[in-house]
Scaffold this active site. Sequence first.
Site, PDB file in Angstrom:
ATOM      1  N   PHE A 148      43.977 -22.097  21.033  1.00  0.00           N
ATOM      2  CA  PHE A 148      43.838 -22.440  19.622  1.00  0.00           C
ATOM      3  C   PHE A 148      44.644 -23.659  19.209  1.00  0.00           C
ATOM      4  O   PHE A 148      44.414 -24.227  18.153  1.00  0.00           O
ATOM      5  CB  PHE A 148      44.230 -21.242  18.755  1.00  0.00           C
ATOM      6  N   GLU A 149      45.594 -24.039  20.021  1.00  0.00           N
ATOM      7  CA  GLU A 149      46.433 -25.200  19.724  1.00  0.00           C
ATOM      8  C   GLU A 149      46.136 -26.273  20.773  1.00  0.00           C
ATOM      9  O   GLU A 149      46.680 -26.243  21.857  1.00  0.00           O
ATOM     10  CB  GLU A 149      47.922 -24.829  19.794  1.00  0.00           C
ATOM     11  N   SER A 150      45.246 -27.171  20.460  1.00  0.00           N
ATOM     12  CA  SER A 150      44.963 -28.231  21.423  1.00  0.00           C
ATOM     13  C   SER A 150      46.198 -29.113  21.568  1.00  0.00           C
ATOM     14  O   SER A 150      47.061 -29.127  20.703  1.00  0.00           O
ATOM     15  CB  SER A 150      43.756 -29.055  20.974  1.00  0.00           C
TER      16      SER A 150
ATOM     17  N   ARG B 256      40.683 -17.619  15.150  1.00  0.00           N
ATOM     18  CA  ARG B 256      41.924 -17.280  15.851  1.00  0.00           C
ATOM     19  C   ARG B 256      42.354 -15.847  15.531  1.00  0.00           C
ATOM     20  O   ARG B 256      42.740 -15.098  16.416  1.00  0.00           O
ATOM     21  CB  ARG B 256      43.021 -18.271  15.449  1.00  0.00           C
TER      22      ARG B 256
END
Length: 137
Positions: free
Chosen positions: A4-6, A126
Site C-alpha cells: 500500500f505504500e509505494s 487498504r
Amino acid sequence: VKEFESCELKAYPDPATNGDPWTVGYGHTGPEVAPGMEITVEEAEDILRRDLEKFELCVESALPECEPTQHQFDSCVSLAFNIGCKAFANSTLAKLLNAGNAQAAAGQFMRWNKAAGKEMAGLTRRRRAEADLFVMA
C-alpha cells in the site's frame, strides 16, 4: 505495508491535503521530510525497517491485555503505520482487542478510510485488506 505504500524517492505532499505531512520512501513522514527531499532505494528500505520496528512496539504497548495472532498483529501494525501510534492506541479497535472481542475489533478497520474528512478509495482498499488479514486463521 509495501503493498500500500509505494516507494517514492522524492518527497511528495499528502494527497488529501496537498501539503502536510510530506512523505518519502515507503510512507515515511516526519519533521525531516520536506519538499525537494530525495533518498535512495537503500535509504528507503532502511527507513522502512526503522519505522516498522517503531510501529511494532507501538502495537505491542497498545495491546497489553491480549496476545494477538500473527495476522492480527500484522494488520494492526499496518493500520498503526498509516494512522499513527497515538490514534491506534486510542482506537476502539485496540480497546476491543484488549477486551478480548476480536470479532468486533475486526469491524473497526473500515472506520479509518478517510483523510481530511474525505473517504479515500486507496484507504478503503487498504482497510479491507487489513481487516481480511486480521481475521485469517
